[in-house]
Design a protein around this motif. Structure first.
Motif, PDB file in Angstrom:
ATOM      1  N   TYR A  12     -28.006 116.933  73.784  1.00 29.00           N
ATOM      2  CA  TYR A  12     -27.789 116.995  72.342  1.00 29.00           C
ATOM      3  C   TYR A  12     -28.260 118.344  71.826  1.00 29.00           C
ATOM      4  CZ  TYR A  12     -28.215 115.912  67.375  1.00 29.00           C
ATOM      5  OH  TYR A  12     -28.109 115.934  66.013  1.00 29.00           O
ATOM      6  N   ARG A  13     -27.387 119.054  71.123  1.00 26.45           N
ATOM      7  CA  ARG A  13     -27.656 120.429  70.704  1.00 26.45           C
ATOM      8  C   ARG A  13     -28.283 120.542  69.322  1.00 26.45           C
ATOM      9  NH1 ARG A  13     -22.148 123.581  72.748  1.00 26.45           N
ATOM     10  NH2 ARG A  13     -22.732 123.708  74.963  1.00 26.45           N
ATOM     11  N   GLY A  14     -28.488 119.437  68.652  1.00 28.74           N
ATOM     12  CA  GLY A  14     -29.151 119.485  67.355  1.00 28.74           C
ATOM     13  C   GLY A  14     -28.189 119.384  66.198  1.00 28.74           C
ATOM     14  N   PRO A  15     -28.692 119.100  64.979  1.00 24.58           N
ATOM     15  CA  PRO A  15     -27.821 118.871  63.819  1.00 24.58           C
ATOM     16  C   PRO A  15     -27.100 120.107  63.311  1.00 24.58           C
ATOM     17  CG  PRO A  15     -30.131 118.879  63.169  1.00 24.58           C
ATOM     18  CD  PRO A  15     -30.121 118.933  64.662  1.00 24.58           C
ATOM     19  N   SER A  16     -27.579 121.305  63.664  1.00 24.68           N
ATOM     20  CA  SER A  16     -26.946 122.536  63.158  1.00 24.68           C
ATOM     21  C   SER A  16     -25.915 123.103  64.119  1.00 24.68           C
ATOM     22  CB  SER A  16     -28.017 123.590  62.888  1.00 24.68           C
ATOM     23  OG  SER A  16     -28.719 123.913  64.098  1.00 24.68           O
ATOM     24  N   ALA A  17     -25.609 122.388  65.199  1.00 29.27           N
ATOM     25  CA  ALA A  17     -24.703 122.938  66.211  1.00 29.27           C
ATOM     26  C   ALA A  17     -23.290 123.154  65.688  1.00 29.27           C
ATOM     27  CB  ALA A  17     -24.672 122.005  67.427  1.00 29.27           C
ATOM     28  N   ALA A  18     -22.883 122.359  64.710  1.00 26.77           N
ATOM     29  CA  ALA A  18     -21.512 122.477  64.188  1.00 26.77           C
ATOM     30  C   ALA A  18     -21.497 123.007  62.758  1.00 26.77           C
ATOM     31  CB  ALA A  18     -20.816 121.121  64.256  1.00 26.77           C
ATOM     32  N   ALA A  19     -22.542 123.735  62.372  1.00 28.57           N
ATOM     33  CA  ALA A  19     -22.617 124.222  60.986  1.00 28.57           C
ATOM     34  C   ALA A  19     -21.464 125.160  60.653  1.00 28.57           C
ATOM     35  CB  ALA A  19     -23.958 124.920  60.767  1.00 28.57           C
ATOM     36  N   ASP A  20     -21.155 126.101  61.558  1.00 29.84           N
ATOM     37  CA  ASP A  20     -20.067 127.037  61.281  1.00 29.84           C
ATOM     38  C   ASP A  20     -18.716 126.341  61.258  1.00 29.84           C
ATOM     39  OD1 ASP A  20     -20.379 126.507  64.028  1.00 29.84           O
ATOM     40  OD2 ASP A  20     -19.182 128.283  64.545  1.00 29.84           O
ATOM     41  N   LEU A  21     -18.605 125.232  62.015  1.00 33.97           N
ATOM     42  CA  LEU A  21     -17.333 124.502  62.069  1.00 33.97           C
ATOM     43  C   LEU A  21     -17.102 123.718  60.781  1.00 33.97           C
ATOM     44  CD1 LEU A  21     -15.032 124.022  64.162  1.00 33.97           C
ATOM     45  CD2 LEU A  21     -16.226 121.932  64.832  1.00 33.97           C
ATOM     46  N   LEU A  22     -18.180 123.331  60.125  1.00 33.70           N
ATOM     47  CA  LEU A  22     -18.056 122.492  58.938  1.00 33.70           C
ATOM     48  C   LEU A  22     -18.194 123.270  57.637  1.00 33.70           C
ATOM     49  CD1 LEU A  22     -20.277 119.488  60.105  1.00 33.70           C
ATOM     50  CD2 LEU A  22     -17.791 119.592  60.084  1.00 33.70           C
ATOM     51  N   GLN A  23     -18.330 124.585  57.699  1.00 38.09           N
ATOM     52  CA  GLN A  23     -18.591 125.347  56.469  1.00 38.09           C
ATOM     53  C   GLN A  23     -17.401 125.315  55.514  1.00 38.09           C
ATOM     54  OE1 GLN A  23     -19.366 129.411  57.485  1.00 38.09           O
ATOM     55  NE2 GLN A  23     -17.484 129.670  58.664  1.00 38.09           N
ATOM     56  N   ASN A  24     -16.185 125.144  56.051  1.00 41.66           N
ATOM     57  CA  ASN A  24     -15.004 125.069  55.189  1.00 41.66           C
ATOM     58  C   ASN A  24     -14.420 123.662  55.165  1.00 41.66           C
ATOM     59  OD1 ASN A  24     -15.103 127.882  54.689  1.00 41.66           O
ATOM     60  ND2 ASN A  24     -14.025 128.285  56.614  1.00 41.66           N
ATOM     61  N   SER A  25     -15.237 122.686  55.466  1.00 43.98           N
ATOM     62  CA  SER A  25     -14.715 121.322  55.593  1.00 43.98           C
ATOM     63  C   SER A  25     -14.385 120.679  54.254  1.00 43.98           C
ATOM     64  CB  SER A  25     -15.749 120.449  56.321  1.00 43.98           C
ATOM     65  OG  SER A  25     -16.973 120.457  55.610  1.00 43.98           O
ATOM     66  N   GLU A  26     -14.898 121.226  53.159  1.00 47.16           N
ATOM     67  CA  GLU A  26     -14.629 120.628  51.860  1.00 47.16           C
ATOM     68  C   GLU A  26     -13.202 120.874  51.393  1.00 47.16           C
ATOM     69  OE1 GLU A  26     -17.503 121.982  49.137  1.00 47.16           O
ATOM     70  OE2 GLU A  26     -19.217 121.028  50.158  1.00 47.16           O
ATOM     71  N   ASP A  27     -12.501 121.766  52.046  1.00 44.92           N
ATOM     72  CA  ASP A  27     -11.110 122.030  51.688  1.00 44.92           C
ATOM     73  C   ASP A  27     -10.239 120.929  52.285  1.00 44.92           C
ATOM     74  OD1 ASP A  27      -8.695 123.000  50.969  1.00 44.92           O
ATOM     75  OD2 ASP A  27      -8.812 124.858  52.153  1.00 44.92           O
ATOM     76  N   ARG A  28      -9.912 119.924  51.476  1.00 45.12           N
ATOM     77  CA  ARG A  28      -9.180 118.760  51.970  1.00 45.12           C
ATOM     78  C   ARG A  28      -7.715 119.060  52.254  1.00 45.12           C
ATOM     79  NH1 ARG A  28     -12.101 114.096  51.160  1.00 45.12           N
ATOM     80  NH2 ARG A  28     -13.967 114.318  49.861  1.00 45.12           N
ATOM     81  N   ASN A  29      -7.176 120.139  51.727  1.00 48.32           N
ATOM     82  CA  ASN A  29      -5.763 120.451  51.911  1.00 48.32           C
ATOM     83  C   ASN A  29      -5.503 121.259  53.176  1.00 48.32           C
ATOM     84  OD1 ASN A  29      -5.088 119.186  49.462  1.00 48.32           O
ATOM     85  ND2 ASN A  29      -5.641 121.053  48.304  1.00 48.32           N
ATOM     86  N   ASN A  30      -6.554 121.710  53.839  1.00 44.86           N
ATOM     87  CA  ASN A  30      -6.393 122.529  55.036  1.00 44.86           C
ATOM     88  C   ASN A  30      -6.304 121.617  56.260  1.00 44.86           C
ATOM     89  OD1 ASN A  30      -6.491 124.405  57.102  1.00 44.86           O
ATOM     90  ND2 ASN A  30      -8.027 125.684  56.055  1.00 44.86           N
ATOM     91  N   GLU A  31      -5.053 121.278  56.670  1.00 45.58           N
ATOM     92  CA  GLU A  31      -4.844 120.366  57.787  1.00 45.58           C
ATOM     93  C   GLU A  31      -5.307 120.973  59.107  1.00 45.58           C
ATOM     94  OE1 GLU A  31      -3.861 117.304  58.013  1.00 45.58           O
ATOM     95  OE2 GLU A  31      -3.513 116.976  55.876  1.00 45.58           O
ATOM     96  N   SER A  32      -5.075 122.249  59.302  1.00 44.43           N
ATOM     97  CA  SER A  32      -5.465 122.894  60.561  1.00 44.43           C
ATOM     98  C   SER A  32      -6.976 122.879  60.740  1.00 44.43           C
ATOM     99  CB  SER A  32      -4.937 124.332  60.595  1.00 44.43           C
ATOM    100  OG  SER A  32      -5.489 125.096  59.526  1.00 44.43           O
ATOM    101  N   ASN A  33      -7.701 123.079  59.642  1.00 49.05           N
ATOM    102  CA  ASN A  33      -9.160 123.055  59.727  1.00 49.05           C
ATOM    103  C   ASN A  33      -9.660 121.650  60.046  1.00 49.05           C
ATOM    104  OD1 ASN A  33     -11.860 124.304  59.268  1.00 49.05           O
ATOM    105  ND2 ASN A  33     -11.920 122.786  57.613  1.00 49.05           N
ATOM    106  N   ARG A  34      -9.045 120.619  59.450  1.00 52.13           N
ATOM    107  CA  ARG A  34      -9.440 119.239  59.714  1.00 52.13           C
ATOM    108  C   ARG A  34      -9.170 118.871  61.174  1.00 52.13           C
ATOM    109  NH1 ARG A  34      -6.383 115.819  55.309  1.00 52.13           N
ATOM    110  NH2 ARG A  34      -7.289 114.118  56.559  1.00 52.13           N
TER     111      ARG A  34
END
Length: 402
Positions: A85-107
């Protein structure tokens, strides 16, 4: 008139006040800082969830007690996969633009990559051999989180029927049926730090309930395994990555009982014995002495007459489940053979008994029926002693035995 009921004082729930109290007051009593830290996280709620995450082709199981490893079973149920387990911050950069619900490629990118960000495959340990398959609901971690015990089983083909004396090893062995078929079992001890199989123990032509660890119980470094078919409790000690045989409880209760018995009856088959085995004999003696004591104190022979009337029922009881209360105390559940072999599913209609047995002195300390009010009181007021617990720095954190 002063009110009899005093309302319970509720601590402040505001997160700012809790942060301030945690910084200024710390903890009042030694050993309570774990509980204060846990109470603080009641105010921390997740604000984002990722669902339908892509994962490797395996069956995910659970975290190790220290939270550093995550185990899973391979798709063919022959190997144990150990993830770091790499810790809770391992995917921080992956989730930084996650609030954009219209971006299908990012999701799509988040769902496809987030698992490998949090978990890195460290080892894949091949443990099951031949036709054996690992039970996905069986896993026990050692107290230090280094070792994990997993179990595998394989069906016995009809064309290779076991010998009669392999099925009935003693006069307490139960009669197998279609609902409870016999299998070959193996327990595996795996080192999570080195990624290797350290030791195994095999149980041929047996019935052990591996699902939800029903037939296994680990207390610190003491492992108990209940053989329902042969009515024997195997006691092991986990020492330096090995299963060390301690004793077998059932036909005999002490380690040297078998030696003395065989010196007198060297050629007698255990299945043909007419005497009552050691553990069952201690149970019957306890019930008799209790009935006799009650009859003497009340000057009424009714209780003793009940014992004689139900003697055959007591003698036919079989061990169904068990657990360790500590290093020496066993809690054993007895029931009728129909319940033990799953021929009957009406559990509440038949009597069941809970026996507290001291392995060190080989004594029965208490016997409770399943309708006992005293047993209910003990479970309600001391429920933590009936559950798995991890002990860290003198602090007990309880969890469900399943």
């Amino acid at each position: 008139m002063e009110s009899f009921y005093k309302p319970k004082k509720t601590p402040p729930q505001n997160i700012v006040i809790r942060l301030d109290n945690r910084q200024i007051h710390a903890y009042k009593q030694p050993g309570t800082h774990f509980h204060l830290a846990r109470q603080f996280y009641q105010n921390v709620f997740p604000n984002f969830t990722v669902i339908n995450v892509e994962k490797p082709p395996c069956f995910l199981r659970k975290f190790s007690p220290d939270g550093k490893h995550f185990i899973a079973f391979s798709a063919d149920q022959t190997s144990l996969e150990v993830y770091t387990y790499r810790g809770p911050s391992a995917a921080a950069d992956l989730l930084q633009n996650s609030e954009d619900r219209n971006n299908e490629s990012n999701r799509f990118e988040v769902k496809s990559k987030i698992f490998e960000r949090f978990f890195h495959l460290k080892f894949r340990v091949n443990v099951a051999k031949g036709a054996e398959q690992l039970n996905r609901e069986c896993s026990l971690f050692s107290e230090d989180g280094r070792y994990v015990i997993i179990g595998s089983a394989s069906f016995i083909p009809d064309e290779i029927r076991p010998h009669f004396y392999e099925i009935y090893t003693n006069n307490e062995s139960v009669t197998p049926n279609i609902q409870s078929p016999l299998e070959d079992y193996t327990l595996h001890l795996v080192d999570l730090h080195l990624g290797k199989l350290c030791d195994t123990r095999q149980f041929k032509v047996d019935k052990i309930f591996l699902s939800h660890n029903q037939g296994l119980y680990l207390y610190r470094d003491t492992l108990a395994v209940l053989s329902v078919q042969h009515q024997i409790i195997h006691i092991f000690q986990i020492l330096d990555g090995m299963f060390v045989d301690i004793k077998k409880i059932g036909r005999f209760c002490f380690e040297d009982d078998c030696y003395f018995y065989n010196s007198v009856y060297p050629s007698e088959r255990a299945f043909r014995e007419t005497c009552i085995n050691s553990l069952k004999h201690r149970l019957l003696v306890f019930l008799y002495k209790r009935a006799d004591a009650i009859s003497r104190s009340t000057e009424n022979p009714t209780e003793l007459r009940k014992f004689y009337h139900y003697f055959d029922n007591f003698n036919s009881l079989k061990m169904w489940k068990m657990q360790l209360l500590d290093e020496y105390l066993l809690l054993i559940k007895y029931a009728s053979e129909d319940l033990v072999t799953l021929k009957s599913t009406d559990v509440n209609s038949q009597p069941q008994f809970f026996v507290v047995f001291n392995m060190k002195t080989s004594e029965i300390l208490a016997v409770y029926e399943n309708i006992s009010k005293q047993l209910l009181y003990l479970f309600e007021n001391f429920s933590d002693l009936f559950r798995n617990a991890s002990i860290n720095n003198g602090t007990r954190f309880t969890a469900s035995p399943l």
